[in-house]
Write an enzyme that holds these catalytic residues in place. Structure first.
Site, PDB file in Angstrom:
ATOM      1  N   LYS A  86       8.491 -29.014 -20.438  1.00 34.01           N
ATOM      2  CA  LYS A  86       7.914 -28.155 -19.393  1.00 34.01           C
ATOM      3  C   LYS A  86       6.835 -27.277 -20.019  1.00 34.01           C
ATOM      4  CE  LYS A  86      10.545 -26.271 -16.187  1.00 34.01           C
ATOM      5  NZ  LYS A  86      11.665 -25.489 -15.599  1.00 34.01           N
TER       6      LYS A  86
HETATM    7  O1  G3P Z   1      12.448 -23.310 -13.517  1.00 33.00           O
HETATM    8  C1  G3P Z   1      11.710 -22.544 -12.650  1.00 33.00           C
HETATM    9  C2  G3P Z   1      12.295 -22.344 -11.309  1.00 33.00           C
HETATM   10  O2  G3P Z   1      13.408 -23.135 -11.153  1.00 33.00           O
HETATM   11  C3  G3P Z   1      12.532 -20.907 -10.993  1.00 33.00           C
HETATM   12  O3  G3P Z   1      13.506 -20.752 -10.042  1.00 33.00           O
HETATM   13  O4  G3P Z   1      15.211 -19.494  -8.857  1.00 33.00           O
HETATM   14  O5  G3P Z   1      14.065 -18.438 -10.816  1.00 33.00           O
HETATM   15  O6  G3P Z   1      12.835 -18.789  -8.684  1.00 33.00           O
HETATM   16  P1  G3P Z   1      13.922 -19.270  -9.575  1.00 33.00           P
END
Ligand code: G3P
Length: 226
Positions: A86
Site C-alpha cells: 500500500k
Molecule cells: O486502510 C484505510 C481505510 O481502511 C481507513 O478506514 O475506517 O480508518 O476510515 P477508516
C-alpha cells in the site's frame, strides 16, 4: 466484489474467516498500531493464518519514492507472494508505484480522496486504487458517488487497476458498491458482521426451531427426530 478484512487483530480475523468467504486482509499503520506489537510479527502471523492464496495488504511509511521501494522489497521478502504494497497516493507515491510496477511488485494506491488521484494511480500501474468512502462522506462529499466516478474513470480508460473501496461504516455503503461492481471492498470485522445483522431473519429462524421443537421435543433436529 472481493471482500477483505480491514484489521490486524488475529482473533477477529480468525472469527471472520471461520464464518465468511473472504479474500484476504488489509492493514494500515494505524491498524497495526492498535495491536501494540512489532508490525512484522503481526503481519507474519496474519500471513501464516491466511496462507499465500489470499491477499495481504500492508503499507509503507516513507515519504520518498526510493525509500518506499526499499520498504516494499523488504515487505515482499518477509511476507511473500500475494502481498500488496500500500502506497499513499502522493507524487512520490506515484513514482514508487511506477518503479514497483516495472518490477511486477503488486501495489495498492491508498488514501484516495479525489478522482484524478485514482486516474494517476492507475496510470502509474497500481493494481488497486483504494478510495476512503466514509472519510469522503465526512468531508461533506459523497463517498459512494466519488467511488463510482473512480470506477468509471478506470473503466473508460481501460486501465487494469481495480477499485479496493475502504473506510466503510455501514452495510448500505457496501451494498451500493457491490451492486455497482467494484473490484473489492475492505471493511472492519464489525462492519462485515453488520452485513448479516437482521432481527427479522433471527426471528424467522427462531420460529422454525420453536415450531419443530413443539413437534419433536426440545433440542431435536433432523439428526434425531425419529
Ligand atoms: O486502510 C484505510 C481505510 O481502511 C481507513 O478506514 O475506517 O480508518 O476510515 P477508516
Amino acid at each position: 466484489m472481493k471482500l477483505l478484512i480491514d484489521d490486524a487483530d488475529i482473533q477477529k480475523i480468525r472469527a471472520i474467516y471461520d464464518k465468511y468467504a473472504v479474500d484476504g486482509v488489509t492493514t494500515n499503520p494505524s491498524i497495526l498500531a492498535k495491536c501494540g506489537r512489532p508490525p512484522y510479527e503481526v503481519l507474519k502471523e496474519i500471513r501464516s493464518f491466511i496462507g499465500y492464496n489470499h491477499e495481504l495488504h500492508a503499507q509503507v511509511l516513507s515519504l520518498n519514492a526510493d525509500d518506499m521501494v526499499k520498504e516494499a522489497h523488504q515487505m515482499i521478502d518477509v511476507l511473500g507472494k500475494n502481498t500488496y504494497i500500500k502506497i499513499p497516493t502522493i507524487p512520490e507515491g506515484l513514482k514508487a508505484m511506477k518503479l514497483l510496477a516495472a518490477e511486477e511488485i503488486k501495489t495498492t494506491a491508498t488514501v484516495i480522496y479525489t478522482p484524478m488521484q485514482a486516474y494517476l494511480a492507475a496510470k502509474a500501474g497500481a493494481n488497486y486504487a483504494a478510495p476512503y468512502v466514509n472519510r469522503i462522506d465526512n468531508l461533506g462529499a459523497d463517498g459512494i458517488d466519488f467511488t463510482k466516478t473512480f470506477q468509471n474513470i478506470i473503466k473508460t480508460n481501460n486501465f487494469k487497476t481495480q477499485i479496493l473501496a475502504a473506510s466503510f461504516k455501514n452495510s448500505k455503503q457496501m451494498q451500493e458498491l457491490c451492486e455497482y461492481g467494484v473490484g473489492a471492498a475492505t471493511a472492519a470485522p464489525e462492519v462485515i458482521e453488520g452485513l448479516m445483522k437482521n432481527a427479522s431473519v433471527t426471528a424467522a429462524v427462531e420460529e422454525f426451531v420453536r415450531d419443530f421443537e413443539a413437534l419433536c421435543g426440545k433440542g431435536k433436529t433432523m439428526l434425531n427426530c425419529n
